[in-house]
Design a protein around this motif. Structure first.
Motif, PDB file in Angstrom:
ATOM      1  N   GLN A 294      26.230  77.518  55.331  1.00  0.00           N
ATOM      2  CA  GLN A 294      25.339  78.541  55.163  1.00  0.00           C
ATOM      3  C   GLN A 294      26.070  79.964  54.417  1.00  0.00           C
ATOM      4  O   GLN A 294      27.086  80.050  54.206  1.00  0.00           O
ATOM      5  CB  GLN A 294      24.789  79.318  56.454  1.00  0.00           C
ATOM      6  CG  GLN A 294      24.405  78.284  57.599  1.00  0.00           C
ATOM      7  CD  GLN A 294      25.640  77.843  58.531  1.00  0.00           C
ATOM      8  OE1 GLN A 294      26.417  77.313  58.094  1.00  0.00           O
ATOM      9  NE2 GLN A 294      25.540  77.921  59.880  1.00  0.00           N
ATOM     10  N   SER A 295      24.940  80.280  53.653  1.00  0.00           N
ATOM     11  CA  SER A 295      25.326  81.617  52.888  1.00  0.00           C
ATOM     12  C   SER A 295      25.547  82.900  53.676  1.00  0.00           C
ATOM     13  O   SER A 295      26.163  83.922  53.072  1.00  0.00           O
ATOM     14  CB  SER A 295      24.381  81.963  51.821  1.00  0.00           C
ATOM     15  OG  SER A 295      23.038  82.235  52.356  1.00  0.00           O
ATOM     16  N   GLY A 296      24.965  82.997  54.908  1.00  0.00           N
ATOM     17  CA  GLY A 296      24.800  84.117  55.677  1.00  0.00           C
ATOM     18  C   GLY A 296      23.787  84.740  55.434  1.00  0.00           C
ATOM     19  O   GLY A 296      23.544  86.074  56.054  1.00  0.00           O
ATOM     20  N   ARG A 297      22.829  84.507  54.520  1.00  0.00           N
ATOM     21  CA  ARG A 297      21.541  85.223  54.286  1.00  0.00           C
ATOM     22  C   ARG A 297      20.438  84.459  55.009  1.00  0.00           C
ATOM     23  O   ARG A 297      19.169  85.018  54.729  1.00  0.00           O
ATOM     24  CB  ARG A 297      21.455  85.632  52.732  1.00  0.00           C
ATOM     25  CG  ARG A 297      22.603  86.281  52.062  1.00  0.00           C
ATOM     26  CD  ARG A 297      22.331  86.599  50.937  1.00  0.00           C
ATOM     27  NE  ARG A 297      22.231  85.422  49.978  1.00  0.00           N
ATOM     28  CZ  ARG A 297      23.415  84.764  49.429  1.00  0.00           C
ATOM     29  NH1 ARG A 297      24.366  85.204  49.475  1.00  0.00           N
ATOM     30  NH2 ARG A 297      23.043  83.536  48.648  1.00  0.00           N
ATOM     31  N   GLU A 298      20.693  83.453  55.597  1.00  0.00           N
ATOM     32  CA  GLU A 298      19.523  82.731  56.120  1.00  0.00           C
ATOM     33  C   GLU A 298      18.788  83.518  57.461  1.00  0.00           C
ATOM     34  O   GLU A 298      19.576  84.241  57.986  1.00  0.00           O
ATOM     35  CB  GLU A 298      20.058  81.280  56.940  1.00  0.00           C
ATOM     36  CG  GLU A 298      20.591  80.345  55.750  1.00  0.00           C
ATOM     37  CD  GLU A 298      22.062  80.735  55.320  1.00  0.00           C
ATOM     38  OE1 GLU A 298      22.616  79.974  54.275  1.00  0.00           O
ATOM     39  OE2 GLU A 298      22.522  81.494  55.841  1.00  0.00           O
ATOM     40  N   SER A 299      17.634  83.314  57.652  1.00  0.00           N
ATOM     41  CA  SER A 299      17.058  83.811  58.704  1.00  0.00           C
ATOM     42  C   SER A 299      17.095  83.227  59.999  1.00  0.00           C
ATOM     43  O   SER A 299      16.467  83.788  60.988  1.00  0.00           O
ATOM     44  CB  SER A 299      15.417  84.064  58.349  1.00  0.00           C
ATOM     45  OG  SER A 299      14.965  82.597  58.083  1.00  0.00           O
ATOM     46  N   TRP A 300      18.022  82.211  59.931  1.00  0.00           N
ATOM     47  CA  TRP A 300      18.150  81.398  61.341  1.00  0.00           C
ATOM     48  C   TRP A 300      19.579  81.411  61.760  1.00  0.00           C
ATOM     49  O   TRP A 300      20.511  81.584  60.573  1.00  0.00           O
ATOM     50  CB  TRP A 300      17.600  79.987  61.300  1.00  0.00           C
ATOM     51  CG  TRP A 300      18.224  79.149  59.996  1.00  0.00           C
ATOM     52  CD1 TRP A 300      19.569  78.229  60.078  1.00  0.00           C
ATOM     53  CD2 TRP A 300      17.698  78.991  58.714  1.00  0.00           C
ATOM     54  NE1 TRP A 300      19.461  77.808  58.837  1.00  0.00           N
ATOM     55  CE2 TRP A 300      18.374  78.242  57.893  1.00  0.00           C
ATOM     56  CE3 TRP A 300      16.801  79.571  58.085  1.00  0.00           C
ATOM     57  CZ2 TRP A 300      18.534  77.868  56.685  1.00  0.00           C
ATOM     58  CZ3 TRP A 300      16.403  79.334  56.717  1.00  0.00           C
ATOM     59  CH2 TRP A 300      17.462  78.480  56.119  1.00  0.00           C
ATOM     60  N   HIS A 301      20.080  80.857  62.796  1.00  0.00           N
ATOM     61  CA  HIS A 301      21.605  80.732  63.171  1.00  0.00           C
ATOM     62  C   HIS A 301      21.569  79.158  63.393  1.00  0.00           C
ATOM     63  O   HIS A 301      20.845  78.611  64.057  1.00  0.00           O
ATOM     64  CB  HIS A 301      21.985  81.341  64.352  1.00  0.00           C
ATOM     65  CG  HIS A 301      21.953  82.937  64.051  1.00  0.00           C
ATOM     66  ND1 HIS A 301      22.754  83.530  63.510  1.00  0.00           N
ATOM     67  CD2 HIS A 301      20.911  83.841  64.355  1.00  0.00           C
ATOM     68  CE1 HIS A 301      22.431  84.933  63.327  1.00  0.00           C
ATOM     69  NE2 HIS A 301      21.415  84.957  64.008  1.00  0.00           N
ATOM     70  N   VAL A 302      22.800  78.416  62.686  1.00  0.00           N
ATOM     71  CA  VAL A 302      22.963  77.194  63.138  1.00  0.00           C
ATOM     72  C   VAL A 302      23.885  77.087  64.310  1.00  0.00           C
ATOM     73  O   VAL A 302      25.119  77.746  64.150  1.00  0.00           O
ATOM     74  CB  VAL A 302      23.532  76.375  61.798  1.00  0.00           C
ATOM     75  CG1 VAL A 302      23.856  75.066  62.136  1.00  0.00           C
ATOM     76  CG2 VAL A 302      22.492  76.299  60.852  1.00  0.00           C
ATOM     77  N   LEU A 303      23.792  76.459  65.352  1.00  0.00           N
ATOM     78  CA  LEU A 303      24.391  76.298  66.410  1.00  0.00           C
ATOM     79  C   LEU A 303      24.620  74.891  66.949  1.00  0.00           C
ATOM     80  O   LEU A 303      23.868  74.030  66.353  1.00  0.00           O
ATOM     81  CB  LEU A 303      23.994  76.955  67.898  1.00  0.00           C
ATOM     82  CG  LEU A 303      23.465  78.505  67.467  1.00  0.00           C
ATOM     83  CD1 LEU A 303      22.619  78.838  68.583  1.00  0.00           C
ATOM     84  CD2 LEU A 303      24.820  79.447  67.403  1.00  0.00           C
ATOM     85  N   ALA A 304      25.798  74.701  67.812  1.00  0.00           N
ATOM     86  CA  ALA A 304      25.871  73.378  68.323  1.00  0.00           C
ATOM     87  C   ALA A 304      25.920  73.374  69.894  1.00  0.00           C
ATOM     88  O   ALA A 304      26.252  74.480  70.257  1.00  0.00           O
ATOM     89  CB  ALA A 304      27.079  72.691  67.768  1.00  0.00           C
ATOM     90  N   ASP A 305      25.250  72.297  70.463  1.00  0.00           N
ATOM     91  CA  ASP A 305      25.383  72.260  72.119  1.00  0.00           C
ATOM     92  C   ASP A 305      26.791  71.788  72.590  1.00  0.00           C
ATOM     93  O   ASP A 305      27.627  71.572  71.419  1.00  0.00           O
ATOM     94  CB  ASP A 305      24.016  71.308  72.648  1.00  0.00           C
ATOM     95  CG  ASP A 305      24.201  69.966  72.308  1.00  0.00           C
ATOM     96  OD1 ASP A 305      25.608  69.582  71.845  1.00  0.00           O
ATOM     97  OD2 ASP A 305      23.338  69.318  72.271  1.00  0.00           O
TER      98      ASP A 305
END
Length: 130
Positions: free
Chosen positions: A100-111
């Motif tokens: 990610q660039s850090g400018r996304e409107s979402w967060h990528v997570l892992a379970d």
């Protein structure tokens, strides 16, 4: 007439652990267990066939870590994205770096088993339960 998504199936090394995690994330409850160790979770008081799909956590041994062909996107219903991010991290989610660039409107997570999912910014109205 169109089809509806009735359930999503996730392979899991520990179905019980993932069921507990996703119940906490989504406000779901355990609906049933199969002889093969699969656990179905879904909205309380509604279950299979409701407006929201159920999740089936199916026992699977092997290296299925990382990006799934299908992943789950979630949106907060009763708080802003930052507050929901804090709640998900407290439940056991971890941040996932997929470039990610850090400018996304979402967060990528892992379970807890490393399956990636996204927390979107847009808030949704909660669904009415029957």
């Amino acid at each position: 007439m169109a089809c509806r998504i009735s359930e999503l199936v996730l392979d899991a090394e520990d179905p019980g652990r993932l069921a507990a995690f996703w119940c906490g994330v989504l406000g779901y409850v355990e609906l049933g267990r199969e002889d093969d160790g699969s656990i179905e979770i879904g909205p309380p008081g509604v279950g299979f066939g409701g407006a929201q799909p159920t999740l089936v956590l199916s026992p699977h041994r092997g290296s299925g870590r990382g990006k799934l062909p299908l992943h789950i996107d979630v949106s907060a219903t009763d708080r802003d994205q930052d507050a929901e991010l804090a709640r998900l991290l407290a439940l056991g989610a971890v941040r996932a770096d997929i470039g990610q660039s850090g400018r996304e409107s979402w967060h990528v997570l892992a379970d807890p088993e490393g399956n990636e999912f996204c927390l979107l910014r847009r808030r949704l109205d909660p669904l009415e339960t029957v």
